[in-house]
Design an enzyme around this catalytic site. Sequence first.
Site, mmCIF file in Angstrom:
data_model
loop_
_atom_site.group_PDB
_atom_site.id
_atom_site.type_symbol
_atom_site.label_atom_id
_atom_site.label_comp_id
_atom_site.label_asym_id
_atom_site.label_seq_id
_atom_site.Cartn_x
_atom_site.Cartn_y
_atom_site.Cartn_z
ATOM 1 N N ARG A 134 -8.056 50.430 -29.014
ATOM 2 C CA ARG A 134 -8.860 51.419 -28.305
ATOM 3 C C ARG A 134 -9.482 52.454 -29.236
ATOM 4 O O ARG A 134 -10.526 53.040 -28.911
ATOM 5 C CB ARG A 134 -8.007 52.100 -27.218
ATOM 6 C CG ARG A 134 -7.704 51.165 -26.054
ATOM 7 C CD ARG A 134 -6.789 51.778 -25.020
ATOM 8 N NE ARG A 134 -6.716 50.919 -23.828
ATOM 9 C CZ ARG A 134 -5.879 51.121 -22.811
ATOM 10 N NH1 ARG A 134 -5.043 52.148 -22.836
ATOM 11 N NH2 ARG A 134 -5.886 50.300 -21.776
ATOM 12 N N ASP A 162 -2.664 56.805 -22.192
ATOM 13 C CA ASP A 162 -3.649 56.177 -21.307
ATOM 14 C C ASP A 162 -4.749 57.128 -20.861
ATOM 15 O O ASP A 162 -5.755 56.696 -20.287
ATOM 16 C CB ASP A 162 -2.964 55.579 -20.073
ATOM 17 C CG ASP A 162 -2.276 54.254 -20.382
ATOM 18 O OD1 ASP A 162 -2.555 53.686 -21.454
ATOM 19 O OD2 ASP A 162 -1.469 53.793 -19.571
#
Length: 416
Positions: free
Chosen positions: A327, A296
């Site tokens: 991502r 993250d």
Amino acid sequence: MQYQIKAPQTFNADIKLPASKSISNRALIIHALSHGSIAPRNLSDCDDTEVMINALRDMPHTIDIKAAGTAMRFLTAFLAVEGGDHVITGTERMRHRPIGILVDALRYLGADIAYDGEEGFPPLHIRGNALDGGHLEIPGNVSSQYISALLMIGPVLRNGLELKMTGGIVSRPYIDLTLWMMREFGAIADWTDADTVKVEPHPYSQHDYFIESDWSAASYWYEILALCGDQESAFRLDGLMDGSKQGDSVVRYIFSLLGVKSAFHDRNDEIPTTVCTHKVPCLLPRLDYDFVSSPDLAQTVVVSCALMNIPFRFTGLASLKIKETDRIEALKAELLKLGYVLHDENGDTLYWTGERCTPTMQPIDTYEDHRMAMAFAPAAIKFPWLRINNPEVVSKSYPEYWDDLRKAGFTITELQ
């Protein structure tokens, strides 16, 4: 909606960070399994935690967890061992995020779970019942949330749970966080080998639990200091613990390489304190890092390094492809708008050699991903009047993010 952002020249602010979403969501599940009356204190007010609170409080037949991946995984395991008949669903993106590995594991333990749509994906129809538990093997290289979901129900299984993780383990600190919190609530659970955890059939007990602030949220303030040019700039970040069990607390070590130093105002391993950050010169020529334990943080560090002109090679990013968006692809597309040409390989590596192109300065898209918005907002330091589409996505984990940026001196203008 679209925001246009302009950064100040210098920073000096006290920031009250949100409570940790990761800890809040684990505390809620463990508290529910303990059937205790003492609710966890200082719960996060983000979207992901709100859907958990509502689901556990109301227990409706159909539970809509919206875009909350953690809630989907944790509640799937919880509903499998609690009485009742429920359907759990979410957003269109959530209905395309895989959950088959967790469902297969729970079915192996005896859970009654059926797919209400495409095989391997939500929505799920779950009929809760008491499960025996025992020995179980699960891939450890997909999502630590599957593992945490299983571990947290371990104490209420008749025979406990022995969980062996195969194929390597991603985000191990999140598993350690889960085990630490389980023990805080009276569970008997620990590693018995490098890839195996044993959970005894010993029930949870009530615990007055206070939730610390979110180290993931702190990362964006580290990024701001790393990108700013003023050596006098500083932030004071409230509610963080020295010796935190949050995997993303490693952010303070990563950014120490990028010119941001940290000091605890009151060093205490038990009570949340204030972290004081300040800017120092950064002479790092290149950064190589494995994010397998803290994926993250990847977006924050990728944007930081590119805008600081620090070539990088980041590995351990396989789980980024099954997050709120892909991502890896999102970072490549949005940094290209700012003139940075990134490359990826093997599905788990992202690198930048210093290659540049002409910036288009098109608005940054956020892909319904809170971390895309928060990681790119500090880029306004280098690109004044940067525009970000759908900035409201930050409510997933940090609802006060834009207000906090304004407190720190950013000018944020709503365009549409």
